[in-house]
Scaffold this motif. Structure first.
Motif, PDB file in Angstrom:
ATOM      1  N   PHE A 218      10.618  -3.148   7.372  1.00 60.21           N
ATOM      2  CA  PHE A 218       9.507  -2.865   6.460  1.00 60.21           C
ATOM      3  C   PHE A 218       8.157  -3.209   7.091  1.00 60.21           C
ATOM      4  CE2 PHE A 218       7.178  -5.092   2.770  1.00 60.21           C
ATOM      5  CZ  PHE A 218       6.319  -4.016   2.587  1.00 60.21           C
ATOM      6  N   LEU A 222       5.587  -0.699   9.242  1.00 55.88           N
ATOM      7  CA  LEU A 222       4.290  -0.561   8.573  1.00 55.88           C
ATOM      8  C   LEU A 222       3.143  -0.904   9.525  1.00 55.88           C
ATOM      9  CD1 LEU A 222       2.584  -0.094   6.029  1.00 55.88           C
ATOM     10  CD2 LEU A 222       2.977  -2.509   5.425  1.00 55.88           C
ATOM     11  N   GLU A 223       3.311  -1.986  10.273  1.00 60.64           N
ATOM     12  CA  GLU A 223       2.277  -2.380  11.241  1.00 60.64           C
ATOM     13  C   GLU A 223       2.112  -1.308  12.318  1.00 60.64           C
ATOM     14  OE1 GLU A 223      -0.688  -4.832  12.803  1.00 60.64           O
ATOM     15  OE2 GLU A 223       0.502  -5.256  11.013  1.00 60.64           O
ATOM     16  N   LEU A 225       2.769   1.887  11.991  1.00 62.08           N
ATOM     17  CA  LEU A 225       2.137   3.036  11.348  1.00 62.08           C
ATOM     18  C   LEU A 225       0.623   2.845  11.251  1.00 62.08           C
ATOM     19  CD1 LEU A 225       3.467   4.801   8.161  1.00 62.08           C
ATOM     20  CD2 LEU A 225       1.093   4.105   8.259  1.00 62.08           C
ATOM     21  N   LEU A 226       0.203   1.656  10.850  1.00 62.67           N
ATOM     22  CA  LEU A 226      -1.231   1.389  10.698  1.00 62.67           C
ATOM     23  C   LEU A 226      -1.946   1.332  12.041  1.00 62.67           C
ATOM     24  CD1 LEU A 226      -1.098  -1.323   7.874  1.00 62.67           C
ATOM     25  CD2 LEU A 226      -1.834   1.056   7.645  1.00 62.67           C
ATOM     26  N   ALA A 244       6.994   5.690   8.738  1.00 58.27           N
ATOM     27  CA  ALA A 244       6.784   5.626   7.295  1.00 58.27           C
ATOM     28  C   ALA A 244       8.124   5.612   6.552  1.00 58.27           C
ATOM     29  CB  ALA A 244       5.943   6.820   6.838  1.00 58.27           C
ATOM     30  N   SER A 247       9.778   2.195   7.114  1.00 64.24           N
ATOM     31  CA  SER A 247       9.085   1.159   6.360  1.00 64.24           C
ATOM     32  C   SER A 247       9.422   1.234   4.879  1.00 64.24           C
ATOM     33  CB  SER A 247       7.571   1.288   6.565  1.00 64.24           C
ATOM     34  OG  SER A 247       6.883   0.275   5.873  1.00 64.24           O
ATOM     35  N   CYS A 248       9.439   2.438   4.324  1.00 65.42           N
ATOM     36  CA  CYS A 248       9.767   2.608   2.901  1.00 65.42           C
ATOM     37  C   CYS A 248      11.208   2.185   2.611  1.00 65.42           C
ATOM     38  CB  CYS A 248       9.543   4.055   2.472  1.00 65.42           C
ATOM     39  SG  CYS A 248       7.806   4.543   2.403  1.00 65.42           S
ATOM     40  N   ALA A 251      11.419  -1.523   2.810  1.00 66.58           N
ATOM     41  CA  ALA A 251      10.761  -2.138   1.657  1.00 66.58           C
ATOM     42  C   ALA A 251      11.668  -2.135   0.432  1.00 66.58           C
ATOM     43  CB  ALA A 251       9.456  -1.407   1.350  1.00 66.58           C
ATOM     44  N   LEU A 413      -2.201  -7.969   7.551  1.00 63.42           N
ATOM     45  CA  LEU A 413      -2.014  -6.583   7.121  1.00 63.42           C
ATOM     46  C   LEU A 413      -3.345  -5.981   6.665  1.00 63.42           C
ATOM     47  CD1 LEU A 413       1.378  -6.680   5.178  1.00 63.42           C
ATOM     48  CD2 LEU A 413       0.911  -5.579   7.373  1.00 63.42           C
TER      49      LEU A 413
END
Length: 521
Positions: A218, A222-223, A225-226, A244, A247-248, A251, A413
């Protein structure tokens, strides 16, 4: 507001514990500094290891992805193994990985060691926060909060400057070698002096491996992706789509485990405390500003003004100096002023500095950036310490380690989210402004034609060569103006964000006058 508590009701902090805590703070400084220390030297590392631009970007991304996974995990590890063992191994591992980074002979090696450096070293950051509110009496937390706030905000601010200077004076390998001596000293000091708590090894018998794996997927995805999304045009790139999706999926499993498992890897129920969730949200926004403007100002100074790394460092030194000046003031005001009012005013001051910067032109330098940087430095300190106190200061010791990990990961984040939005905004607003400028300079515009003729004459050439050189120069000037206008849009957006975030202070609860003592357990 937090008031003084009688001496006889509070544990006295021995010199041994104070020295141990200072060593831990310095370890946290190194871990946060290393987030940004390579950012100014990526081109040098790329040349030194014959890497591509995509490969060398992973030197930064690998550290951030690994660190963001360890920060919330560190609370569980320090409860299970004790602060002494967890922090010592974190400091020793960080030091060893720093040494291996400096010896890297290929980009693949450096990325692996850099990821391990971020993962292992990330445990130092939240452990310092939890230790501060566990071992010090409440009447001392104002001073301690100011110290931690200074370190947490100063390290990323000066990271690129220190990294650039080390690379210019020595080589990029010294970005990592410089950690070795202090790292050894910190590991030895904490091993010998830290005695804040005892291990709870029984926690390991119910370790939530599925929770750990889902959290890693997750937060890590996410990191990534950002970090990589803006450069890869977001979902136009298959890797971002996969990140994505991962990460989803992670999560969904992580949150399910967090609320259904008896002993979750991260206890999210701490968010039922109003001051913690509002303070954590404020820390997220603070991360946007802390890392965002540390990134944006050098872009302007390098791309528009053509400043060298040394000149950029000298210009941005004002922010660090302002933080040093503000730290003792904040320490005194923490016990004399409503913390909610301090936070609200600090967010407004930060918004004011960003609003001033929104008037940026291609001619701005040290003098024009002086006031915005002073406002930035002071407001960061006036935000960080009160937010720490409100979010963590009143929590019982049993919840502190877990809570400090969540608090810190949200700030990181926030920084990653802010940088992603800033990069995307810069790209899109640059395209918009450049297109509008191009439309105003199309053939038939008399003033544009006159300007082109003047440029052609300056080049002392004739015919098509002169006109081509003049056209290239005009395009470069238009690109510079579009960059300035895009940066102004970012500053304005930052100002509006922080102005809105000032309203979070309204939802925070006034701390009790005599919160429970935070003795070690």
């Amino acid at each position: 507001m937090i008031g003084p508590v009688a001496d006889e009701d509070e544990p006295r902090v021995s010199e041994r514990r104070f020295i141990a805590f200072l060593a831990m703070v310095f370890g946290m400084f190194m871990a946060i500094l290393d987030i940004q220390v390579v950012s100014a030297s990526l081109a040098t590392i790329q040349a030194g290891l014959s890497a591509s631009a995509d490969e060398v970007a992973w030197v930064q991304t690998a550290y951030l992805v690994a660190e963001v996974v360890m920060i919330p995990l560190s609370g569980f590890l320090s409860r299970a193994f004790s602060t002494r063992i967890a922090f010592t191994f974190s400091a020793a591992g960080f030091t060893l990985m720093s040494l291996l980074c400096s010896f890297s002979t290929s980009i693949d090696q450096l990325i692996v060691w850099r990821a391990l450096q971020g993962f292992i070293g990330g445990g130092m950051i939240p452990t310092v926060f939890s230790a501060a509110y566990s071992i010090f009496p409440r009447r001392k937390t104002s001073m301690i909060a100011a110290i931690i706030g200074l370190v947490a905000t100063l390290a990323p601010t000066i990271g690129p400057t220190i990294g650039g200077c080390l690379t210019d004076l020595f080589s990029w390998r010294w970005l990592f070698l410089i950690n070795v001596g202090p790292g050894i000293a910190i590991a030895l000091t904490t091993w010998l002096l830290v005695d804040f708590d005892r291990p709870e090894l029984r926690l390991l018998r119910r370790f939530d491996w599925l929770g750990l794996a889902s959290m890693a997927l997750f937060l890590g995805a996410l990191e990534y992706l950002l970090e990589e999304g803006p450069a890869k045009n977001w979902f136009d790139d298959g890797r971002i789509v996969w990140a994505a999706a991962i990460s989803c999926s992670g999560a969904l499993v992580f949150f399910a485990r967090a609320f259904t498992t008896e002993n979750p890897i991260v206890d999210l129920r701490v968010f039922d405390d109003r001051n913690f969730w509002t303070g954590t949200l404020a820390a997220f926004v603070l991360g946007v500003g802390l890392y965002g403007l540390t990134y944006v100002y050098p872009i302007y100074l390098a791309r528009v003004r053509g400043f060298s790394a040394q000149q950029i460092g000298e210009t941005m030194f004002v922010t660090g100096l302002s933080q040093f000046v503000a730290a003792p003031i904040v320490g005194r005001l923490l016990t004399r002023m409503d913390l909610r009012l301090m936070i609200g005013l600090a967010f407004v001051a930060f918004a004011s500095g960003a609003a001033i910067s929104a008037g940026v032109t291609q001619d701005w330098g040290f003098d024009q950036l002086l006031v915005p940087q002073i406002l930035r430095g002071f407001s960061l300190m006036f935000m960080m310490a009160p937010i720490n106190n409100l979010a963590l200061g009143a929590l019982p010791p049993a919840r502190l380690k877990n809570a400090s990990g969540l608090f810190n990961v949200m700030r990181n984040l926030g920084g990653a989210f802010g940088l992603a939005v800033i990069n995307t905004t810069l790209d899109r607003r640059f395209d918009l402004h450049f297109e509008r400028l191009r439309e105003s300079l199309v053939w038939g515009n008399a003033r544009a034609q006159e300007f082109l003729a003047g440029l052609a004459a300056l080049y002392g050439q004739t015919g098509e060569e002169a006109r081509l050189a003049a056209t290239r120069r005009l395009a470069a000037l238009a690109a510079r103006e579009a960059t300035v206008m895009a940066l102004a849009d970012v500053f304005l957006g930052m100002s509006l964000l922080f102005l809105a975030a000032a309203g979070l202070a309204v939802f925070m609860r006034r701390p009790a006058a005599t919160p429970p003592a935070g003795a070690a357990h």
